[in-house]
Design an enzyme around this catalytic site. Structure first.
Site, PDB file in Angstrom:
ATOM      1  CG  HIS A 119     -11.500-115.882  -6.494  1.00  0.00           C
ATOM      2  ND1 HIS A 119     -12.252-114.845  -5.914  1.00  0.00           N
ATOM      3  CD2 HIS A 119     -12.408-116.507  -7.450  1.00  0.00           C
ATOM      4  CE1 HIS A 119     -13.492-114.719  -6.432  1.00  0.00           C
ATOM      5  NE2 HIS A 119     -13.528-115.812  -7.365  1.00  0.00           N
ATOM      6  CG  ASN A 179     -12.321-112.608  -9.284  1.00  0.00           C
ATOM      7  OD1 ASN A 179     -13.148-112.057  -8.530  1.00  0.00           O
ATOM      8  ND2 ASN A 179     -12.649-113.957  -9.853  1.00  0.00           N
ATOM      9  CB  CYS A 214     -17.857-116.383  -3.285  1.00  0.00           C
ATOM     10  SG  CYS A 214     -19.577-117.055  -2.796  1.00  0.00           S
ATOM     11  NE  ARG A 265     -20.464-112.813 -11.202  1.00  0.00           N
ATOM     12  CZ  ARG A 265     -19.643-113.739 -10.305  1.00  0.00           C
ATOM     13  NH1 ARG A 265     -19.961-114.080  -9.255  1.00  0.00           N
ATOM     14  NH2 ARG A 265     -18.698-114.434 -10.899  1.00  0.00           N
ATOM     15  CG  ASP A 266     -16.307-113.051  -8.424  1.00  0.00           C
ATOM     16  OD1 ASP A 266     -16.889-113.056  -7.233  1.00  0.00           O
ATOM     17  OD2 ASP A 266     -15.764-114.054  -8.841  1.00  0.00           O
ATOM     18  CG  HIS A 290     -13.917-117.495 -11.759  1.00  0.00           C
ATOM     19  ND1 HIS A 290     -14.493-116.510 -12.563  1.00  0.00           N
ATOM     20  CD2 HIS A 290     -14.059-117.470 -10.356  1.00  0.00           C
ATOM     21  CE1 HIS A 290     -15.124-115.743 -11.355  1.00  0.00           C
ATOM     22  NE2 HIS A 290     -14.620-116.185 -10.530  1.00  0.00           N
TER      23      HIS A 290
HETATM   24  P1  HMG Z   1     -34.017-119.098  -1.972  1.00  0.00           P
HETATM   25  O1  HMG Z   1     -34.185-118.345  -0.656  1.00  0.00           O
HETATM   26  O2  HMG Z   1     -33.877-120.519  -1.589  1.00  0.00           O
HETATM   27  O3  HMG Z   1     -35.196-118.864  -2.883  1.00  0.00           O
HETATM   28  O4  HMG Z   1     -32.744-118.465  -2.493  1.00  0.00           O
HETATM   29  P2  HMG Z   1     -36.589-119.425  -3.158  1.00  0.00           P
HETATM   30  O5  HMG Z   1     -36.708-120.096  -4.424  1.00  0.00           O
HETATM   31  O6  HMG Z   1     -37.055-120.393  -2.014  1.00  0.00           O
HETATM   32  O7  HMG Z   1     -37.651-118.073  -3.009  1.00  0.00           O
HETATM   33  C1  HMG Z   1     -37.326-117.155  -1.989  1.00  0.00           C
HETATM   34  C2  HMG Z   1     -37.747-115.754  -2.432  1.00  0.00           C
HETATM   35  O8  HMG Z   1     -36.563-115.402  -3.271  1.00  0.00           O
HETATM   36  C3  HMG Z   1     -38.950-115.764  -3.251  1.00  0.00           C
HETATM   37  O9  HMG Z   1     -39.437-114.335  -3.083  1.00  0.00           O
HETATM   38  C4  HMG Z   1     -38.386-115.827  -4.600  1.00  0.00           C
HETATM   39  O10 HMG Z   1     -39.185-114.974  -5.540  1.00  0.00           O
HETATM   40  C5  HMG Z   1     -37.136-114.859  -4.427  1.00  0.00           C
HETATM   41  P3  HMG Z   1     -40.855-114.233  -2.035  1.00  0.00           P
HETATM   42  O11 HMG Z   1     -41.903-115.062  -2.524  1.00  0.00           O
HETATM   43  O12 HMG Z   1     -40.448-114.571  -0.716  1.00  0.00           O
HETATM   44  O13 HMG Z   1     -41.223-112.718  -1.955  1.00  0.00           O
HETATM   45  N1  HMG Z   1     -36.163-115.183  -5.607  1.00  0.00           N
HETATM   46  C6  HMG Z   1     -35.592-114.375  -6.485  1.00  0.00           C
HETATM   47  N2  HMG Z   1     -35.764-113.099  -6.397  1.00  0.00           N
HETATM   48  C7  HMG Z   1     -35.065-112.248  -7.384  1.00  0.00           C
HETATM   49  N3  HMG Z   1     -34.240-113.140  -8.500  1.00  0.00           N
HETATM   50  C8  HMG Z   1     -34.243-114.485  -8.316  1.00  0.00           C
HETATM   51  C9  HMG Z   1     -34.972-115.144  -7.239  1.00  0.00           C
HETATM   52  N4  HMG Z   1     -34.897-116.346  -6.963  1.00  0.00           N
HETATM   53  C10 HMG Z   1     -36.005-116.410  -6.062  1.00  0.00           C
HETATM   54  N5  HMG Z   1     -33.442-115.080  -9.027  1.00  0.00           N
HETATM   55  C11 HMG Z   1     -31.286-118.149  -4.553  1.00  0.00           C
HETATM   56  C12 HMG Z   1     -32.280-119.357  -3.658  1.00  0.00           C
HETATM   57  C13 HMG Z   1     -30.604-119.078  -5.844  1.00  0.00           C
HETATM   58  C14 HMG Z   1     -32.283-117.142  -5.312  1.00  0.00           C
HETATM   59  C15 HMG Z   1     -30.470-117.784  -3.436  1.00  0.00           C
HETATM   60  O14 HMG Z   1     -29.642-118.546  -2.738  1.00  0.00           O
HETATM   61  C16 HMG Z   1     -29.579-116.731  -4.286  1.00  0.00           C
HETATM   62  O15 HMG Z   1     -29.690-115.736  -4.861  1.00  0.00           O
HETATM   63  N6  HMG Z   1     -28.100-117.010  -4.141  1.00  0.00           N
HETATM   64  C17 HMG Z   1     -26.950-116.513  -4.996  1.00  0.00           C
HETATM   65  C18 HMG Z   1     -25.823-116.300  -4.319  1.00  0.00           C
HETATM   66  C19 HMG Z   1     -24.823-115.699  -5.055  1.00  0.00           C
HETATM   67  O16 HMG Z   1     -25.230-114.946  -5.914  1.00  0.00           O
HETATM   68  N7  HMG Z   1     -23.386-115.961  -4.800  1.00  0.00           N
HETATM   69  C20 HMG Z   1     -22.375-115.250  -5.568  1.00  0.00           C
HETATM   70  C21 HMG Z   1     -22.492-115.764  -7.144  1.00  0.00           C
HETATM   71  S1  HMG Z   1     -21.486-117.273  -7.183  1.00  0.00           S
HETATM   72  C22 HMG Z   1     -19.720-116.901  -7.060  1.00  0.00           C
HETATM   73  O17 HMG Z   1     -19.607-115.606  -6.706  1.00  0.00           O
HETATM   74  C23 HMG Z   1     -18.816-117.935  -7.604  1.00  0.00           C
HETATM   75  C24 HMG Z   1     -18.252-117.618  -9.095  1.00  0.00           C
HETATM   76  O18 HMG Z   1     -17.515-116.189  -9.124  1.00  0.00           O
HETATM   77  C25 HMG Z   1     -17.490-118.698  -9.312  1.00  0.00           C
HETATM   78  C26 HMG Z   1     -16.244-119.072  -8.280  1.00  0.00           C
HETATM   79  O19 HMG Z   1     -15.424-117.773  -7.759  1.00  0.00           O
HETATM   80  O20 HMG Z   1     -16.000-120.217  -8.112  1.00  0.00           O
HETATM   81  C27 HMG Z   1     -19.433-117.732 -10.182  1.00  0.00           C
HETATM   82 MG    MG Z   2     -15.610-115.836  -8.033  1.00  0.00          MG
END
Ligand code: HMG
Ligand code: MG
Length: 317
Positions: A214, A254, A245, A13-14, A212
């Site tokens: 990096h 990581n 990220c 995933r990450d 977690h």
């Molecule tokens: P948004 O654009 O604000 O969403 O995104 P919305 O609620 O306004 O919806 C817009 C459109 O997206 C709509 O579709 C929704 O249906 C769709 P439309 O009507 O335009 O066709 N939508 C989705 N589609 C599929 N799956 C969903 C979903 N939600 C809405 N779940 C959102 C908000 C949170 C979805 C977006 O910002 C996003 O996906 N962000 C993810 C970012 C991400 O994954 N980052 C990496 C992971 S975090 C990380 O790596 C850190 C970690 O490892 C820890 C660390 O290292 O610290 C965990």
């Molecule tokens: Mg991470």
């Protein structure tokens, strides 16, 4: 008896979320199988986030539907909101009935990173979790929580550890079984780790906090040591050191799983992981992403194997 440490693998995933080359679903399943073969039992497999935001994991539904059931193996998928949970539950329903796939929610301790990562304030993100944590628990899933930017934010700099502790405790009180503190951009040093954990240890249940890390600046293993001293027994890591990220500029991989396992085993901890098989999984990960990965133990072991294979007199011996 040796203390057992849980190595929580986040590479699929990450790691893969941030790679330039999108790994096909078959390749992801092969990597997951190699990680299971190496003895990893907690594996973050994918994310049900917006495919527009993270195109590399757009195949999450197909992946979950095709996950094999492996006794004792618990897969996890990131879920940001109700829509994500709905998609995860649907994929789980179509998948192998005995495959265990739990959920993880995530938010940042700093407002700017949270906004860039999920397009919401921290309070709005907690409101979105109302659609995830309770319903997921009611559906029989366990929910993990992440607090990103716990050691520092790429936009705001140092983050107040009291803020990190307050968010972690709020996630635990909402029903997360474990909260993983994320050093998203790899800036943490052991004194900070001790400070953050010191704020939590008196209140959190044992096992409820994970780290977690990096390894952007090479301090991840030093922070693991500080974590071990504070009683932490779960560490996240990523095969070969894949990862980062996409919404945190400069975030690199990581802590590499091989480096973590090598150090823990050398210190007498039990991990249940076979380092030789883990190196084979690392070699596969490199092949899938088409680049040399930064894991130090991975590279050292691969070089040793390559030297042994070309030693004169080896053939036919
Ligand atoms: P948004 O654009 O604000 O969403 O995104 P919305 O609620 O306004 O919806 C817009 C459109 O997206 C709509 O579709 C929704 O249906 C769709 P439309 O009507 O335009 O066709 N939508 C989705 N589609 C599929 N799956 C969903 C979903 N939600 C809405 N779940 C959102 C908000 C949170 C979805 C977006 O910002 C996003 O996906 N962000 C993810 C970012 C991400 O994954 N980052 C990496 C992971 S975090 C990380 O790596 C850190 C970690 O490892 C820890 C660390 O290292 O610290 C965990
Ligand atoms: Mg991470």
């Amino acid at each position: 008896m040796a203390t057992r440490i849980t190595v929580y693998e986040v590479g699929p995933r990450d790691g893969l979320q941030n790679e330039a080359r999108v790994v096909p679903t078959d390749g992801k399943l092969a990597l997951l199988a190699a990680l299971v073969e190496a003895g990893l039992t907690r594996i973050e497999a994918t994310s049900f986030v917006s495919p527009r935001w993270i195109p590399a994991l757009a195949d999450s539904a197909e992946l979950v539907e095709r996950l094999p059931s492996r006794p004792g193996v618990q897969y996890v998928a990131l879920v940001p909101n109700g829509k994500g949970l709905e998609r995860l539950l649907e994929a789980r329903g179509k998948g192998h009935p005995a495959a265990s796939v739990d959920a993880a929610v995530f938010l940042s301790a700093s407002e700017t990173h949270n906004q860039k990562n999920v397009n919401k304030t921290i309070e709005e993100t907690f409101r979105a979790f109302d659609e995830v944590i309770g319903p997921a628990l009611a559906a029989g899933l366990r929910v993990r929580g992440y607090v990103s930017t716990a050691w520092g934010c790429p936009y705001e700099g140092k983050v107040d550890p009291r803020r990190v502790a307050a968010i972690a405790e709020r996630l635990l009180s909402l029903g997360c079984w474990q909260v993983s503190l994320g050093d998203t951009i790899g800036v943490g040093t052991p004194n900070q780790t001790r400070e953050i954990l010191g704020l939590l240890s008196s209140r959190a249940r044992p096992g409820s906090i994970a780290l977690h890390l990096h390894d952007t600046r090479g301090t991840a293993l030093a922070n693991v040591l500080a974590g071990l001293d504070a009683g932490i027994t779960t560490f996240d890591a990523s095969v070969g050191g894949l990862g980062g990220c996409p919404y945190a500029p400069g975030a690199s991989g990581n802590l590499a799983t091989e480096d973590l396992v090598y150090m823990l085993q050398g210190m007498g901890y039990e991990t249940g992981v076979d380092l030789g098989k883990l190196v084979a999984a690392g070699a596969l990960a490199q092949e899938l992403v088409g680049r040399t990965l930064p894991g130090k133990t991975l590279q050292a072991e691969l070089a040793t194997r390559a030297r042994a294979a070309t030693r004169p007199g080896k053939a036919g011996a």
